[in-house]
Design a protein around this motif. Structure first.
Motif, PDB file in Angstrom:
ATOM      1  N   LEU A  82     -52.477  17.257 -22.471  1.00 45.33           N
ATOM      2  CA  LEU A  82     -53.365  16.016 -22.907  1.00 45.33           C
ATOM      3  C   LEU A  82     -54.122  16.384 -23.677  1.00 45.33           C
ATOM      4  O   LEU A  82     -54.098  15.387 -24.809  1.00 45.33           O
ATOM      5  CB  LEU A  82     -53.565  15.937 -21.607  1.00 45.33           C
ATOM      6  N   PHE A  83     -54.014  17.746 -24.080  1.00 40.06           N
ATOM      7  CA  PHE A  83     -54.974  18.262 -25.779  1.00 40.06           C
ATOM      8  C   PHE A  83     -54.105  17.955 -27.027  1.00 40.06           C
ATOM      9  O   PHE A  83     -55.083  17.616 -27.830  1.00 40.06           O
ATOM     10  CB  PHE A  83     -56.023  19.272 -25.684  1.00 40.06           C
ATOM     11  N   VAL A  84     -53.078  18.028 -26.497  1.00 41.57           N
ATOM     12  CA  VAL A  84     -51.462  17.716 -27.537  1.00 41.57           C
ATOM     13  C   VAL A  84     -50.897  17.066 -27.844  1.00 41.57           C
ATOM     14  O   VAL A  84     -50.565  17.248 -28.945  1.00 41.57           O
ATOM     15  CB  VAL A  84     -50.793  19.265 -28.184  1.00 41.57           C
ATOM     16  N   ILE A  85     -51.087  15.334 -26.916  1.00 38.98           N
ATOM     17  CA  ILE A  85     -50.957  14.890 -26.743  1.00 38.98           C
ATOM     18  C   ILE A  85     -50.527  13.681 -28.390  1.00 38.98           C
ATOM     19  O   ILE A  85     -49.683  13.163 -29.317  1.00 38.98           O
ATOM     20  CB  ILE A  85     -51.014  13.708 -25.825  1.00 38.98           C
ATOM     21  N   GLY A  86     -51.979  14.117 -28.904  1.00 36.41           N
ATOM     22  CA  GLY A  86     -51.793  13.348 -29.909  1.00 36.41           C
ATOM     23  C   GLY A  86     -51.484  14.021 -31.733  1.00 36.41           C
ATOM     24  O   GLY A  86     -51.502  13.473 -33.209  1.00 36.41           O
ATOM     25  N   PHE A  87     -50.445  14.908 -31.251  1.00 33.88           N
ATOM     26  CA  PHE A  87     -50.171  15.607 -32.835  1.00 33.88           C
ATOM     27  C   PHE A  87     -48.488  15.517 -32.753  1.00 33.88           C
ATOM     28  O   PHE A  87     -48.244  16.690 -33.717  1.00 33.88           O
ATOM     29  CB  PHE A  87     -50.815  17.472 -32.360  1.00 33.88           C
ATOM     30  N   GLY A  88     -47.908  14.502 -32.048  1.00 31.12           N
ATOM     31  CA  GLY A  88     -46.495  14.430 -32.299  1.00 31.12           C
ATOM     32  C   GLY A  88     -45.734  15.400 -32.264  1.00 31.12           C
ATOM     33  O   GLY A  88     -45.858  15.767 -30.583  1.00 31.12           O
ATOM     34  N   PHE A  89     -44.854  15.651 -33.510  1.00 28.97           N
ATOM     35  CA  PHE A  89     -44.267  16.577 -32.936  1.00 28.97           C
ATOM     36  C   PHE A  89     -44.324  17.938 -32.459  1.00 28.97           C
ATOM     37  O   PHE A  89     -43.791  18.897 -32.274  1.00 28.97           O
ATOM     38  CB  PHE A  89     -43.513  17.312 -34.468  1.00 28.97           C
ATOM     39  N   TYR A  91     -46.273  18.249 -30.441  1.00 23.79           N
ATOM     40  CA  TYR A  91     -46.827  17.610 -28.174  1.00 23.79           C
ATOM     41  C   TYR A  91     -45.281  18.299 -28.070  1.00 23.79           C
ATOM     42  O   TYR A  91     -44.614  19.147 -27.286  1.00 23.79           O
ATOM     43  CB  TYR A  91     -46.558  16.770 -27.923  1.00 23.79           C
ATOM     44  N   LEU A  92     -43.511  18.496 -28.741  1.00 23.47           N
ATOM     45  CA  LEU A  92     -43.153  18.871 -28.419  1.00 23.47           C
ATOM     46  C   LEU A  92     -42.423  20.527 -28.362  1.00 23.47           C
ATOM     47  O   LEU A  92     -42.103  20.661 -27.492  1.00 23.47           O
ATOM     48  CB  LEU A  92     -41.929  18.080 -29.151  1.00 23.47           C
ATOM     49  N   LEU A  93     -43.171  20.576 -29.527  1.00 22.56           N
ATOM     50  CA  LEU A  93     -42.817  22.814 -29.146  1.00 22.56           C
ATOM     51  C   LEU A  93     -44.008  22.579 -27.544  1.00 22.56           C
ATOM     52  O   LEU A  93     -43.362  23.716 -27.343  1.00 22.56           O
ATOM     53  CB  LEU A  93     -43.529  22.576 -30.023  1.00 22.56           C
ATOM     54  N   ALA A  94     -44.756  22.123 -27.993  1.00 17.81           N
ATOM     55  CA  ALA A  94     -45.933  22.111 -26.655  1.00 17.81           C
ATOM     56  C   ALA A  94     -45.520  22.635 -25.060  1.00 17.81           C
ATOM     57  O   ALA A  94     -45.366  23.067 -24.777  1.00 17.81           O
ATOM     58  CB  ALA A  94     -47.544  21.674 -26.584  1.00 17.81           C
ATOM     59  N   ALA A  95     -43.709  21.639 -24.889  1.00 20.08           N
ATOM     60  CA  ALA A  95     -43.651  20.647 -24.115  1.00 20.08           C
ATOM     61  C   ALA A  95     -42.521  21.662 -24.029  1.00 20.08           C
ATOM     62  O   ALA A  95     -42.106  22.218 -22.774  1.00 20.08           O
ATOM     63  CB  ALA A  95     -43.178  20.015 -24.160  1.00 20.08           C
ATOM     64  N   ALA A  96     -42.246  22.448 -24.850  1.00 18.00           N
ATOM     65  CA  ALA A  96     -41.277  23.346 -24.923  1.00 18.00           C
ATOM     66  C   ALA A  96     -41.962  24.767 -24.248  1.00 18.00           C
ATOM     67  O   ALA A  96     -40.959  24.979 -23.024  1.00 18.00           O
ATOM     68  CB  ALA A  96     -40.034  23.929 -26.205  1.00 18.00           C
ATOM     69  N   ALA A  97     -42.563  24.869 -24.769  1.00 14.28           N
ATOM     70  CA  ALA A  97     -43.360  26.467 -24.190  1.00 14.28           C
ATOM     71  C   ALA A  97     -44.120  26.123 -22.734  1.00 14.28           C
ATOM     72  O   ALA A  97     -43.647  26.442 -21.351  1.00 14.28           O
ATOM     73  CB  ALA A  97     -44.657  26.823 -24.757  1.00 14.28           C
ATOM     74  N   PHE A  98     -44.246  25.119 -22.351  1.00 12.53           N
ATOM     75  CA  PHE A  98     -44.600  24.628 -21.361  1.00 12.53           C
ATOM     76  C   PHE A  98     -43.377  24.534 -19.941  1.00 12.53           C
ATOM     77  O   PHE A  98     -43.575  25.231 -19.168  1.00 12.53           O
ATOM     78  CB  PHE A  98     -45.106  23.489 -20.529  1.00 12.53           C
ATOM     79  N   GLY A  99     -42.111  24.045 -20.361  1.00 11.33           N
ATOM     80  CA  GLY A  99     -41.070  24.438 -19.511  1.00 11.33           C
ATOM     81  C   GLY A  99     -40.561  25.599 -19.805  1.00 11.33           C
ATOM     82  O   GLY A  99     -40.661  25.827 -18.107  1.00 11.33           O
ATOM     83  N   ILE A 142     -43.186   7.502 -26.694  1.00 10.13           N
ATOM     84  CA  ILE A 142     -41.816   8.209 -26.930  1.00 10.13           C
ATOM     85  C   ILE A 142     -41.648   9.848 -26.628  1.00 10.13           C
ATOM     86  O   ILE A 142     -40.942  10.291 -26.616  1.00 10.13           O
ATOM     87  CB  ILE A 142     -40.821   7.786 -28.027  1.00 10.13           C
ATOM     88  N   PHE A 143     -43.102  10.271 -27.264  1.00  7.38           N
ATOM     89  CA  PHE A 143     -42.726  11.650 -27.280  1.00  7.38           C
ATOM     90  C   PHE A 143     -43.144  12.404 -25.759  1.00  7.38           C
ATOM     91  O   PHE A 143     -42.903  12.945 -25.657  1.00  7.38           O
ATOM     92  CB  PHE A 143     -44.603  11.856 -28.194  1.00  7.38           C
ATOM     93  N   VAL A 144     -43.897  10.681 -24.899  1.00  9.74           N
ATOM     94  CA  VAL A 144     -43.785  11.668 -23.425  1.00  9.74           C
ATOM     95  C   VAL A 144     -43.136  11.351 -23.193  1.00  9.74           C
ATOM     96  O   VAL A 144     -42.597  12.723 -21.638  1.00  9.74           O
ATOM     97  CB  VAL A 144     -44.909  10.636 -23.064  1.00  9.74           C
ATOM     98  N   LEU A 145     -41.729  10.914 -23.684  1.00  2.54           N
ATOM     99  CA  LEU A 145     -40.336  11.125 -22.329  1.00  2.54           C
ATOM    100  C   LEU A 145     -39.548  11.897 -23.438  1.00  2.54           C
ATOM    101  O   LEU A 145     -38.863  13.107 -22.208  1.00  2.54           O
ATOM    102  CB  LEU A 145     -40.012   9.790 -22.947  1.00  2.54           C
ATOM    103  N   LEU A 146     -39.842  12.639 -24.988  1.00  4.04           N
ATOM    104  CA  LEU A 146     -38.922  13.539 -25.359  1.00  4.04           C
ATOM    105  C   LEU A 146     -39.984  14.435 -24.185  1.00  4.04           C
ATOM    106  O   LEU A 146     -38.938  15.610 -24.533  1.00  4.04           O
ATOM    107  CB  LEU A 146     -39.261  13.427 -26.456  1.00  4.04           C
ATOM    108  N   GLY A 147     -41.053  14.572 -24.549  1.00  2.02           N
ATOM    109  CA  GLY A 147     -41.601  16.076 -23.727  1.00  2.02           C
ATOM    110  C   GLY A 147     -41.311  16.494 -22.908  1.00  2.02           C
ATOM    111  O   GLY A 147     -40.768  17.461 -22.384  1.00  2.02           O
ATOM    112  N   ALA A 148     -41.180  15.093 -21.648  1.00  2.00           N
ATOM    113  CA  ALA A 148     -40.680  15.483 -20.186  1.00  2.00           C
ATOM    114  C   ALA A 148     -39.300  16.167 -20.421  1.00  2.00           C
ATOM    115  O   ALA A 148     -38.959  16.801 -20.178  1.00  2.00           O
ATOM    116  CB  ALA A 148     -41.220  14.614 -19.546  1.00  2.00           C
ATOM    117  N   ILE A 149     -38.595  15.670 -21.074  1.00  2.00           N
ATOM    118  CA  ILE A 149     -36.687  15.930 -21.493  1.00  2.00           C
ATOM    119  C   ILE A 149     -37.072  17.280 -21.852  1.00  2.00           C
ATOM    120  O   ILE A 149     -36.246  18.371 -21.326  1.00  2.00           O
ATOM    121  CB  ILE A 149     -36.350  14.847 -22.221  1.00  2.00           C
TER     122      ILE A 149
END
Length: 162
Positions: A82-89, A91-99, A142-149
């Motif tokens: 939630l803290f990086v949701i506003g940073f666009g791309f 966020y996708l990098l953070a989602a990959a690290a989260f995975g 779209i970033f939340v969906l892409l982040g989840a994927i």
């Protein structure tokens, strides 16, 4: 010349294929198409199967621990994301690290085991981990969906069999 009485033996899996080969362990007739070359001779397909690696054998208690770890790490990671949701791309990098972290935590909870079942559990945990984001934002971007994927794919690939 008198013909000898021949009792032809046929392959256990191919009833129309005559063979003179037998499994060295269970004595089942096998044809050249079915035989498995082992270190000590010919085996039938059943006896010639290699044993499963213990790294991929996951018992039910370990599976339940992995599910619990995946859900706990998933929800905790969702709140951190939630803290990086506003940073666009970013966020996708953070989602990959989260995975990646989710996959490692799931594997650690299951005594560092791997395999398709644990990979699926980790991927589901990554998707479920995005529930707090969707609940608190009230909208799916779209970033939340892409982040989840991205998180689910990274978690799955990290734990699948090599």
């Amino acid at each position: 010349m008198a013909e000898q009485g021949t009792d032809e033996t046929y392959c256990a899996r191919h009833k129309d294929t005559p063979t003179g080969l037998r499994c060295g362990r269970c004595d089942t007739p096998v044809c050249p198409n079915c035989m498995v070359h082992g270190p000590v001779g010919v085996r039938c397909p059943d006896c010639g199967k290699p044993p499963k690696l213990p790294q991929f054998e996951v018992s039910t208690p370990l599976m339940l621990r992995a599910v619990a770890a995946s859900l706990v790490i998933g929800f905790a990671g969702g709140f951190v994301l939630l803290f990086v949701i506003g940073f666009g791309f970013l966020y996708l990098l953070a989602a990959a690290a989260f995975g990646y972290v989710l996959a490692e935590g799931t594997s650690y909870a299951a005594n560092k085991k791997r395999g398709p079942k644990l990979a699926t559990i980790a991927a589901i945990g990554a998707v479920v981990g995005h529930a707090p984001i969707i609940a608190l934002l009230g909208v799916v971007t779209i970033f939340v969906l892409l982040g989840a994927i991205v998180a689910a794919v990274v978690a799955f690939i990290r734990l699948r069999q090599p």
